[in-house]
Enzyme design. Structure first.
Site, mmCIF file in Angstrom:
data_model
loop_
_atom_site.group_PDB
_atom_site.id
_atom_site.type_symbol
_atom_site.label_atom_id
_atom_site.label_comp_id
_atom_site.label_asym_id
_atom_site.label_seq_id
_atom_site.Cartn_x
_atom_site.Cartn_y
_atom_site.Cartn_z
ATOM 1 C CD GLU A 178 9.875 -9.470 0.461
ATOM 2 O OE1 GLU A 178 11.019 -9.476 0.944
ATOM 3 O OE2 GLU A 178 9.095 -8.506 0.578
ATOM 4 C CE LYS A 215 12.716 -7.376 -1.501
ATOM 5 N NZ LYS A 215 12.619 -5.989 -1.018
#
Length: 297
Positions: A178, A215
């Site tokens: 992420e 993500k």
């Protein structure tokens, strides 16, 4: 099919989204305030964490929080270590709700340098990954933050993320990578172009037995991460809500057909501790339906 294989199959190809229930120490007061629990309502960290666990438990046990529309849920370490109605949280998610459990593993962000905030050191990561395996966790998540289109800073963030991903994969877990781009960055689109190129480079270097989930902030250029979603090393590309309202986040997500949601604040928007169970279930159900619809658009 083993539980891990069943979980992998759901995350890779089933319709739905991943719920982010992983607010940590720094973001917990804000999450509680959104839920109608103010700092004056609790005293000290123990009461604060008890209050947020009660909120997360209420979400997990809600009528619409099931495998029909929710693929997975990302937990804070304290949530993983806690029980819901006397049963470990990860077991409740998978055994009772059919939802794949993930764990947030990062220790927060380092100070800004080169337009980014790297991950703080994680010296006890191996022990945490071992515990995650014991608790029945499928995968992990660690968040960095990109504030501007600084090529060196973005390269450093992505390199660090993939180094951690390899350590997670070696422990038998699936990493969520992420590197968030701040939605208010003045150079958001430029930063995302640099980020996409860096991610592709590192994906191409991954061994064939390592898979990741990405993500990412919903991109300014719709479809920017389509090629990443099709990469053989990527199980799924999921989107963070990044501070957008539920409606805005869902509208933007619906324009990116190879991304699904992994929302936190947008999932809990409009929920309040004082709601009756019927009111709470209805409000959460409406959010789940919006996020699901955007994820399968």
């Amino acid at each position: 099919m083993s539980p891990k294989d069943a979980q992998r199959s759901r995350i890779a190809s089933a319709d739905g989204f991943i719920a982010a229930l992983d607010q940590s120490g720094g973001s917990t007061p804000k999450a509680l305030a959104q839920y109608g629990v103010e700092p004056t309502d609790y005293s000290g960290d123990a009461e604060m964490y008890a209050a947020v666990h009660a909120m997360r438990s209420r979400i997990i046990l809600a009528d619409d929080f099931t495998s029909e529309k929710v693929l997975g849920a990302i937990l804070f370490e304290r949530t993983m270590d806690s029980d819901i109605n006397g049963k470990p949280t990860a077991q409740v998610l998978w055994d009772d709700r059919g939802v794949v459990p993930f764990l947030k593993i990062d220790k927060g962000l380092a100070d800004e340098a080169n337009g980014v905030q790297m991950l703080k050191p994680m010296p006890e990561l191996d022990a945490l990954l071992a515990k995650a395996n014991e608790k029945g966790i499928f995968g992990t998540k660690e968040r960095s933050l990109i504030l501007e289109a600084n090529a060196q800073g973005i390269a450093d963030v992505v390199a660090q993320q993939f180094d951690v991903a390899k350590q997670v994969a070696a422990a038998g877990l699936v990493p969520i990578v992420e590197p968030e781009v701040h939605i208010e960055s003045a150079t958001k689109a430029e930063a995302e172009d640099i980020l996409e190129a860096e991610i592709t480079k590192h994906l191409n270097d991954l061994p064939e037995d390592v898979n990741v989930i990405l993500k990412l902030t919903i991109p300014s250029k719709a479809g920017l991460y389509d090629a990443a979603a099709d990469h053989p090393r990527v199980l799924r590309v999921v989107a963070l809500s990044g501070g957008y309202s539920t409606d805005v986040a869902c509208d933007l997500l619906s324009q990116n057909h190879k991304m699904i949601a992994s929302f936190s604040r947008a999932l809990a928007e409009g929920l309040n501790v004082k709601m009756s169970e019927a009111e709470f279930n209805s409000a959460l159900g409406q959010n789940i339906e919006k996020i699901y619809a955007a994820s399968v658009a």
